[in-house]
Design an enzyme around this catalytic site. Structure first.
Site, PDB file in Angstrom:
ATOM      1  N   GLU A  46      29.425  36.254  36.642  1.00  0.00           N
ATOM      2  CA  GLU A  46      30.419  35.232  36.965  1.00  0.00           C
ATOM      3  C   GLU A  46      29.902  34.211  37.966  1.00  0.00           C
ATOM      4  OE1 GLU A  46      32.599  38.384  34.956  1.00  0.00           O
ATOM      5  OE2 GLU A  46      31.158  38.403  36.610  1.00  0.00           O
ATOM      6  N   HIS A  98      41.780  45.669  38.642  1.00  0.00           N
ATOM      7  CA  HIS A  98      41.976  44.735  37.535  1.00  0.00           C
ATOM      8  C   HIS A  98      43.426  44.275  37.439  1.00  0.00           C
ATOM      9  CE1 HIS A  98      38.211  46.272  35.151  1.00  0.00           C
ATOM     10  NE2 HIS A  98      37.918  45.729  36.328  1.00  0.00           N
TER      11      HIS A  98
END
Length: 384
Positions: free
Chosen positions: A87, A156
């Site tokens: 990322e 998450h």
């Protein structure tokens, strides 16, 4: 992992101010949020060759949630770019491309992974226009699922609306319906500034009515404008993303008990549609804010403070407001704010990392019944 397989917008004018949009025209078809996002991307890529998509599995796999389905075949690997699991790397490349006039759409498989790239989002994207005295524009969109899904644990399941909305230079959008998804994503891609676009995994497969106007390729929604999803006179409920649906369900239940709730879909967290919220609170004199995120320094706390500008004032309210501004906690105002007809209620996620067990997970995020109980409290219909 969960298997996930409007009408004409009008503006309500009061004097010279534009308040939240209302919907009047009848919907002509239904569309899933997934298809709304996919069609918005497709149309913007077709209209502007500077737009490209980059992220993990966006190409060959057609997106982890199939938002980019069909785009690789149509636009090729130079505009639909599969990346390694890095990322920080592909976000930095995207910001650099935006510096040079391209319009990247960076997909995070989940916004929790954006923490790997937060330096590029905050320090490289959000601040460059200001630090360059307007010489550098950064037209980039960071998009992906945000907030809790189901059974994906603490790492998450976080909601990043309050995180990113605290940063000057970013715009933060939170679509709920298919019309929101299409109109706001188009607006985000066309915008000259960096936009954090927070979707919800559990909404991707949901179908919503959508109008012919919203299906037009030129359609977009204004950034910074909320939408009144349901008009009411007794209490204002603000919500965003998945919580809008919960608020609307709560409003249906409350209507059967004689309570008329006005539900505001915020759509935009930064900028926040302060005039729309204040106008509604002036009418109802009661406010319940709903969000999935943590309670401390949340979106509801910001709404809580701004609503103080729209109601009756007296000496005690100035004292309370002073205490609020000088304190990191909003509890003094929540418990003692005298010039509302009732104390403001904030419904948030629990102040704990998200549990993995399903029964505990349900207790950690707001439910419809939590909103119903909160509204009853502010309407003095229940003491519980």
């Amino acid at each position: 992992m969960v298997n996930l397989d409007l009408r004409l917008q009008n503006k309500f004018l009061v004097g010279s101010r534009v308040f939240a949009s209302r919907t009047y025209s009848s919907a002509v078809k239904e569309m899933t949020v997934r298809d709304a996002l996919n069609s918005a991307l497709d149309e913007e890529m077709s209209a502007d060759p500077k737009v490209f998509v980059m992220g993990e599995e966006v190409g060959e796999y057609q997106g982890a949630y199939k938002i980019t389905k069909g785009l690789l075949t149509k636009y090729g690997p130079q505009r639909v770019i599969d990346t390694p699991i890095t990322e920080a790397g592909f976000t930095g490349i995207g910001v650099g491309a935006a510096y040079h006039g391209l319009r990247p759409v960076i997909e995070f498989m989940t916004f929790n992974f954006s923490m790997q790239a937060i330096d590029h989002i905050i320090n490289s994207a959000a601040k460059s226009n200001y630090m360059s005295a307007g010489q550098i524009s950064v037209p980039i969109v960071f998009r992906g699922p945000n907030g809790a899904a189901a059974g994906v644990g603490a790492q998450h399941s976080q909601c990043y609306a309050a995180w990113y909305s605290a940063c000057p230079g970013l715009k933060v959008l939170t679509p709920y319906s298919s019309e929101d998804a299409r109109g706001l994503l188009k607006a985000a891609i066309r915008d000259p500034d960096p936009v954090v676009f927070l979707e919800n995994e559990l909404l991707y497969g949901e179908s919503f009515p959508i109008s012919a106007e919203a299906l037009d390729s030129s359609f977009s929604l204004p950034i910074g404008k909320a939408k009144i999803e349901h008009e009411g006179k007794d209490v204002t409920i603000t919500a965003f993303s998945k919580m809008v649906g919960y608020a609307l369900k709560a409003a249906e239940i409350l209507a059967k008990e004689g309570i008329s709730a006005e539900v505001i879909n915020l759509r935009s967290i930064r900028p926040l549609d302060r005039p729309a919220i204040n106008a509604s609170v002036r009418k109802t004199n009661r406010l319940v804010t709903v969000e999935e995120g943590f309670p401390q320094h949340g979106v509801g706390a910001e709404i809580w403070l701004l609503s103080s500008n729209s109601l009756r004032t007296n000496l005690s309210c100035f004292v309370i407001l002073f205490l609020f501004v000088c304190s990191p906690s909003a509890s003094v105002v929540e418990e003692s704010f005298e010039y509302l007809d009732a104390p403001i209620e904030r419904i948030t996620g629990a102040d704990v990392p998200m549990p993995y067990a399903a029964n505990l997970e349900r207790l950690a995020v707001p439910q419809v019944e939590d909103i119903v109980r909160a509204v009853k409290r502010v309407c003095y219909r229940s003491s519980k």
